[in-house]
Design a protein around this motif. Structure first.
Motif, PDB file in Angstrom:
ATOM      1  N   PRO A  77      63.344 -72.190  50.697  1.00 36.46           N
ATOM      2  CA  PRO A  77      63.962 -71.292  50.222  1.00 36.46           C
ATOM      3  C   PRO A  77      64.446 -70.127  50.765  1.00 36.46           C
ATOM      4  O   PRO A  77      65.009 -69.051  50.399  1.00 36.46           O
ATOM      5  CB  PRO A  77      62.528 -70.466  49.391  1.00 36.46           C
ATOM      6  CG  PRO A  77      61.455 -71.005  50.610  1.00 36.46           C
ATOM      7  CD  PRO A  77      61.847 -72.187  50.975  1.00 36.46           C
ATOM      8  N   HIS A 117      71.217 -67.854  45.228  1.00 37.43           N
ATOM      9  CA  HIS A 117      69.988 -67.614  46.055  1.00 37.43           C
ATOM     10  C   HIS A 117      69.981 -66.470  45.963  1.00 37.43           C
ATOM     11  O   HIS A 117      70.681 -65.485  46.036  1.00 37.43           O
ATOM     12  CB  HIS A 117      70.325 -67.955  47.840  1.00 37.43           C
ATOM     13  CG  HIS A 117      69.213 -67.787  48.584  1.00 37.43           C
ATOM     14  ND1 HIS A 117      68.718 -66.261  49.126  1.00 37.43           N
ATOM     15  CD2 HIS A 117      68.278 -68.407  49.100  1.00 37.43           C
ATOM     16  CE1 HIS A 117      67.488 -66.605  49.621  1.00 37.43           C
ATOM     17  NE2 HIS A 117      67.255 -67.762  49.737  1.00 37.43           N
ATOM     18  N   PRO A 141      64.046 -65.153  50.475  1.00 35.48           N
ATOM     19  CA  PRO A 141      64.617 -64.643  49.219  1.00 35.48           C
ATOM     20  C   PRO A 141      64.467 -63.156  49.087  1.00 35.48           C
ATOM     21  O   PRO A 141      65.035 -62.470  48.423  1.00 35.48           O
ATOM     22  CB  PRO A 141      63.798 -65.255  48.299  1.00 35.48           C
ATOM     23  CG  PRO A 141      63.392 -66.767  48.675  1.00 35.48           C
ATOM     24  CD  PRO A 141      63.228 -66.252  50.240  1.00 35.48           C
TER      25      PRO A 141
END
Length: 301
Positions: free
Chosen positions: A155, A137, A175
């Motif tokens: 995400p 990640h 992110p």
């Protein structure tokens, strides 16, 4: 002794409006004294506003304004104030104001308890459904850390929070590092735990910092999520671990005059007989320094 007759008709309406305007002015004056400049609405409903000295979205300051009195307070401190038009003190209005404030407080507590319960139930359901986080990640890669017990939803990373007894909600991390709480999460005293309690417990602010500390020292760590929650988390941990040393590993917010990371960290440590430590100031880090930054620099030893 003759009594002054009460105004009637248009005169009564004018007198009532004058009294309402006087109450509104008095309320605005008191709110202005704490730095809050707002338009007051005398509709008998509760209105919430950000406190000028706290982060945006806190909605700590509240008021209820009627035509003949108003009540306002700060849910962050628990204080409350009654507001009347200038003139003789009216015990009946004062009692009405007190009852109004108590009623609003009970309503808020019940609504808050419902939101907390709903958030806890949702978090517990998602905990068993969401997959473990991808080690690649972007946030983890940037911080050079492992995911450990983090989960992932789309995400976003998901850090489930506990009050020491069960899951109460979670925080998501995008992110790019943007963080959000599940609506209704009971944040005060809640934390993200990592590791097993041994010879000490480290308490810090963020998830990334907690992982860096654990990877460097192998310590049990509790991520309080923000500096204002350091003390409630420390008190909660002390209650359940009365003899284990607690070390608050503060963010050093030297870019801010009040340095909240260090200030709140020292207060939290003092409250539980613990120790507060923090990184030194770095010239190439004008926005402050934390232990995650030291980890990335290879200096967390």
């Amino acid at each position: 002794m003759a009594t002054t007759p009460k105004p009637t008709g248009a005169w009564a309406a004018h007198a009532a409006l004058s009294q309402q305007l006087a109450v509104e002015d008095a309320l605005r004056e008191q709110l202005s004294a704490i730095g809050l400049a707002i338009a007051v609405v005398a509709d008998g409903e509760i209105h919430r506003h950000d406190h000028p000295d706290a982060k945006r979205g806190n909605k700590r300051v509240w008021y209820v304004c009627h035509h003949d009195f108003a009540v306002w307070g700060d849910w962050g401190t628990g204080e409350q104030h009654n507001v009347f038009a200038k003139g003789p003190h009216d015990p009946e209005k004062a009692e009405r104001a007190r009852q109004e404030a108590e009623r609003r407080k009970r309503e808020r507590r019940l609504a808050q308890a419902r939101k907390h319960a709903q958030a806890a139930a949702q978090a517990q359901e998602e905990l068993h459904r969401l997959p473990h986080a991808d080690p690649q990640h972007p946030y983890l890669v940037k911080k050079d850390i492992k995911p450990f017990s983090l989960r992932q939803r789309g995400p976003d990373l998901v850090a489930f929070l506990t009050d020491g007894h069960g899951v109460v909600g979670y925080q998501t991390i995008s992110p790019s590092g943007e963080k959000r709480f599940l609506a209704g999460t009971a944040k005060q005293g809640a934390y993200w735990p990592l590791g097993h309690v041994g010879d000490c417990i480290a308490v810090c602010e963020g998830v990334g910092t907690a992982i860096a500390i654990h990877m460097a020292y192998g310590r049990a760590v509790a991520a309080a999520m923000d500096c204002g929650n350091l003390k409630p988390v420390c008190l909660s941990l002390r209650e359940r671990h009365p003899t284990v040393p607690i070390i608050v590993m503060c963010d050093n917010d030297y870019h801010r005059p009040d340095n909240p990371g260090v200030t709140h960290g020292i207060e939290a440590a003092d409250a539980v007989g613990g120790q507060a430590i923090w990184p030194a100031e770095w010239a190439d880090m004008p926005g402050g320094m934390d232990y995650a930054d030291l980890w990335v620099k290879g200096l967390l030893l």
